[in-house]
Design an enzyme around this catalytic site. Structure first.
Site, PDB file in Angstrom:
ATOM      1  N   CYS A   1      45.565  33.622  41.768  1.00  0.00           N
ATOM      2  CA  CYS A   1      44.225  33.542  42.367  1.00  0.00           C
ATOM      3  C   CYS A   1      44.301  34.268  43.710  1.00  0.00           C
ATOM      4  O   CYS A   1      45.374  34.393  44.296  1.00  0.00           O
ATOM      5  CB  CYS A   1      43.868  32.073  42.564  1.00  0.00           C
ATOM      6  SG  CYS A   1      42.476  31.741  43.664  1.00  0.00           S
TER       7      CYS A   1
ATOM      8  N   HIS B   1      48.767  27.957  42.287  1.00  0.00           N
ATOM      9  CA  HIS B   1      48.025  26.689  42.264  1.00  0.00           C
ATOM     10  C   HIS B   1      47.057  26.605  41.089  1.00  0.00           C
ATOM     11  O   HIS B   1      46.320  25.656  40.985  1.00  0.00           O
ATOM     12  CB  HIS B   1      47.273  26.520  43.592  1.00  0.00           C
ATOM     13  CG  HIS B   1      46.274  27.609  43.847  1.00  0.00           C
ATOM     14  ND1 HIS B   1      46.639  28.860  44.259  1.00  0.00           N
ATOM     15  CD2 HIS B   1      44.943  27.644  43.699  1.00  0.00           C
ATOM     16  CE1 HIS B   1      45.569  29.618  44.368  1.00  0.00           C
ATOM     17  NE2 HIS B   1      44.516  28.914  44.023  1.00  0.00           N
TER      18      HIS B   1
ATOM     19  N   HIS C   1      47.384  33.947  51.470  1.00  0.00           N
ATOM     20  CA  HIS C   1      48.507  33.352  52.184  1.00  0.00           C
ATOM     21  C   HIS C   1      49.637  34.370  52.383  1.00  0.00           C
ATOM     22  O   HIS C   1      50.242  34.457  53.444  1.00  0.00           O
ATOM     23  CB  HIS C   1      49.024  32.152  51.381  1.00  0.00           C
ATOM     24  CG  HIS C   1      50.062  31.355  52.093  1.00  0.00           C
ATOM     25  ND1 HIS C   1      49.752  30.399  53.026  1.00  0.00           N
ATOM     26  CD2 HIS C   1      51.419  31.382  52.025  1.00  0.00           C
ATOM     27  CE1 HIS C   1      50.870  29.868  53.502  1.00  0.00           C
ATOM     28  NE2 HIS C   1      51.898  30.447  52.909  1.00  0.00           N
TER      29      HIS C   1
ATOM     30  N   SER D   1      43.624  33.288  46.549  1.00  0.00           N
ATOM     31  CA  SER D   1      44.124  32.447  47.654  1.00  0.00           C
ATOM     32  C   SER D   1      45.644  32.581  47.810  1.00  0.00           C
ATOM     33  O   SER D   1      46.167  32.429  48.918  1.00  0.00           O
ATOM     34  CB  SER D   1      43.728  30.983  47.442  1.00  0.00           C
ATOM     35  OG  SER D   1      42.326  30.874  47.348  1.00  0.00           O
TER      36      SER D   1
ATOM     37  N   CYS E   1      41.529  26.310  39.168  1.00  0.00           N
ATOM     38  CA  CYS E   1      40.956  26.795  40.436  1.00  0.00           C
ATOM     39  C   CYS E   1      39.729  27.663  40.216  1.00  0.00           C
ATOM     40  O   CYS E   1      38.602  27.199  40.330  1.00  0.00           O
ATOM     41  CB  CYS E   1      41.992  27.521  41.298  1.00  0.00           C
ATOM     42  SG  CYS E   1      41.261  28.047  42.866  1.00  0.00           S
TER      43      CYS E   1
HETATM   44  N1  NAD Z   1      36.415  27.705  48.125  1.00  0.00           N
HETATM   45  C1  NAD Z   1      37.389  27.499  47.260  1.00  0.00           C
HETATM   46  O1  NAD Z   1      37.677  26.350  46.875  1.00  0.00           O
HETATM   47  C2  NAD Z   1      38.158  28.651  46.713  1.00  0.00           C
HETATM   48  C3  NAD Z   1      38.938  28.487  45.562  1.00  0.00           C
HETATM   49  C4  NAD Z   1      39.516  29.629  44.982  1.00  0.00           C
HETATM   50  C5  NAD Z   1      39.409  30.860  45.576  1.00  0.00           C
HETATM   51  N2  NAD Z   1      38.689  30.963  46.726  1.00  0.00           N
HETATM   52  C6  NAD Z   1      38.499  32.255  47.368  1.00  0.00           C
HETATM   53  O2  NAD Z   1      37.506  32.959  46.637  1.00  0.00           O
HETATM   54  C7  NAD Z   1      37.667  34.364  46.878  1.00  0.00           C
HETATM   55  C8  NAD Z   1      37.647  35.130  45.571  1.00  0.00           C
HETATM   56  O3  NAD Z   1      38.795  34.830  44.792  1.00  0.00           O
HETATM   57  P1  NAD Z   1      39.132  35.681  43.461  1.00  0.00           P
HETATM   58  O4  NAD Z   1      40.395  35.117  42.918  1.00  0.00           O
HETATM   59  O5  NAD Z   1      37.933  35.785  42.608  1.00  0.00           O
HETATM   60  O6  NAD Z   1      39.449  37.104  44.155  1.00  0.00           O
HETATM   61  P2  NAD Z   1      39.497  38.624  43.601  1.00  0.00           P
HETATM   62  O7  NAD Z   1      40.361  39.376  44.544  1.00  0.00           O
HETATM   63  O8  NAD Z   1      39.847  38.636  42.155  1.00  0.00           O
HETATM   64  O9  NAD Z   1      37.978  39.114  43.727  1.00  0.00           O
HETATM   65  C9  NAD Z   1      37.380  39.476  44.936  1.00  0.00           C
HETATM   66  C10 NAD Z   1      36.318  40.524  44.622  1.00  0.00           C
HETATM   67  O10 NAD Z   1      35.600  40.820  45.838  1.00  0.00           O
HETATM   68  C11 NAD Z   1      35.330  42.199  45.847  1.00  0.00           C
HETATM   69  N3  NAD Z   1      35.026  42.634  47.221  1.00  0.00           N
HETATM   70  C12 NAD Z   1      35.909  42.919  48.225  1.00  0.00           C
HETATM   71  N4  NAD Z   1      35.231  43.281  49.333  1.00  0.00           N
HETATM   72  C13 NAD Z   1      33.913  43.205  49.026  1.00  0.00           C
HETATM   73  C14 NAD Z   1      32.730  43.467  49.763  1.00  0.00           C
HETATM   74  N5  NAD Z   1      32.776  43.860  51.037  1.00  0.00           N
HETATM   75  N6  NAD Z   1      31.534  43.296  49.144  1.00  0.00           N
HETATM   76  C15 NAD Z   1      31.473  42.887  47.832  1.00  0.00           C
HETATM   77  N7  NAD Z   1      32.583  42.635  47.083  1.00  0.00           N
HETATM   78  C16 NAD Z   1      33.783  42.794  47.681  1.00  0.00           C
HETATM   79  C17 NAD Z   1      36.564  42.841  45.246  1.00  0.00           C
HETATM   80  O11 NAD Z   1      36.297  44.165  44.767  1.00  0.00           O
HETATM   81  C18 NAD Z   1      36.873  41.859  44.102  1.00  0.00           C
HETATM   82  O12 NAD Z   1      36.203  42.217  42.908  1.00  0.00           O
HETATM   83  C19 NAD Z   1      38.957  34.497  47.683  1.00  0.00           C
HETATM   84  O13 NAD Z   1      38.621  34.536  49.063  1.00  0.00           O
HETATM   85  C20 NAD Z   1      39.687  33.198  47.381  1.00  0.00           C
HETATM   86  O14 NAD Z   1      40.625  32.862  48.389  1.00  0.00           O
HETATM   87  C21 NAD Z   1      38.053  29.898  47.287  1.00  0.00           C
HETATM   88 ZN    ZN Z   2      42.568  29.496  43.837  1.00  0.00          ZN
END
Ligand code: NAD
Ligand code: ZN
Ligand code: ZN
Length: 343
Positions: free
Chosen positions: A12, A34, A18, A14, A141
């Protein structure tokens, strides 16, 4: 506490946050990971809910069912959560791991890039034993996080217009949540146009790449929606996108939810953007009371009411972990599932 044998785990963002973004020196050495599923190997004293052989999903947000947060319908936080003690390093200092006599931190209370991990019973969900662990590990997650952010936190209404920023697994699950909640229009926003097709498969009606426009993206969305969307969800983890997502909502009633994770910077916003009527919220683990939510989402998948397999773009084994991390870093995957032990 009990020992869990990990069967499958996925990467993921996250984990990358880290490792490459925050890089807090006190957060290492650690065992990342995780998002996983596995089997209970053995249980420690006081564990009543689980038995060896149970199929389980570890969860980074616990649910003890006893504390004032768990007893309140207003939150999915739990007073036992590691986030309340040591947010900055995303790991409990009371680690359950050592390597050659030295302490190794347990990341997000789980640490699943490992054959075995020791988890607290409040941070594990028992699931349908028939569930395929190499698929439902994603419910530990990303999918619950995005889907729940739309359904539980934003509380998307039928007929509404939504915008989802960032189309990784979290954002695509948010798109799916908006669709299931009855949204009429879902604008999917990503700087990578290769995400457009996948977003449409999950229910997006439009795809917008900010790089294709020379005006701010909130103005583009306002023009497309007669003034702004009803709900926006930030699933990227960048403060400038969080601000844009808020500014993209209808000023009189728009609701914007921060789902992407960062704890490195403050966000700036004009107070008038909220005073006029917008609401700004955050969502951890999709607002689900974690143990209950995971079991419910696994059931929805088994009843064929929830897409999960469609998020998996790559399958590997745990020894290929560095390749899996690189794929996400290079934005070339949605989710890579690694098999760890036989199911
Ligand atoms: N709140 C929570 O409980 C929780 C849980 C899991 C993950 N997260 C967070 O959620 C986020 C997404 O996780 P993921 O695994 O889907 O990540 P990922 O890296 O697979 O996807 C992120 C996407 O954002 C896009 N992106 C980057 N910059 C951008 C911009 N300026 N405008 C539009 N799109 C943009 C990327 O091209 C990519 O497609 C991360 O920050 C992660 O840490 C939060
Ligand atoms: Zn996660
Ligand atoms: Zn609790």
């Amino acid at each position: 506490m009990f020992l869990e044998q990990i069967v499958a785990t996925s990467v993921c963002h996250s984990d990358l946050y880290h490792l490459f973004e925050y890089m807090h020196p006190e957060g290492f050495p650690t065992v990342l990971g995780h998002e996983a599923a596995g089997t209970v190997e053995s249980v420690g004293p006081g564990v009543t809910e689980f038995q060896p052989g149970d199929k389980v999903i570890p969860i980074f947000l616990c649910q003890c069912r006893e504390c004032r947060f768990c007893k309140s319908p207003k939150t999915n936080q739990c007073e036992l959560a590691w986030t309340r003690v040591c947010q900055k390093i995303m790991a409990s200092v009371e680690s359950r791991f050592t390597c050659r006599g030295k302490r190794v931190l347990q990341f997000m209370g789980t640490s699943t890039f490992s054959e075995y991990t020791v988890v607290h019973q409040s941070a594990v969900a028992k699931i349908d034993p028939a569930a395929p662990l190499d698929k439902v590990c994603l419910l530990g997650c990303g999918i619950c996080t995005g889907y729940g952010a739309a359904v539980n936190t934003a509380k998307v209404e039928p007929g509404s217009t939504c915008a989802v920023f960032g189309l990784g697994a979290v954002g695509l699950a948010a798109v799916m949540g908006c669709k299931d909640a009855g949204a009429e229009r879902i604008l999917a926003v990503d700087i990578n146009s290769q995400k457009a097709e996948k977003a449409k498969a999950f229910g997006a009606t439009d795809f917008v790449n900010p790089k294709d426009h020379n005006i701010p993206i909130n103005q583009v969305l306002a023009e497309m929606t007669n003034g702004g969307v009803d709900y926006s969800l930030e699933c990227v983890g960048k403060v400038e996108v969080m601000r844009t997502a808020l500014e993209s909502c209808m000023e009189a009633w728009g609701v914007s939810v921060i789902v992407g994770w960062t704890d490195m910077y403050d966000i700036a916003i004009r107070p008038s953007h909220l005073i006029c009527g917008r609401t700004w919220k955050g969502s951890m683990f999709g607002g689900f009371k974690s143990k209950d939510g995971v079991a419910q989402m696994v059931k929805a998948y088994m009843d064929k009411k929830l897409m999960v397999d469609e998020f998996i773009t790559h399958n590997m084994t745990l020894d290929q972990i560095n390749n899996a991390i690189d794929l996400m870093k290079d934005c070339k995957c949605i989710r890579t599932v690694m098999s760890v032990s036989p199911q």
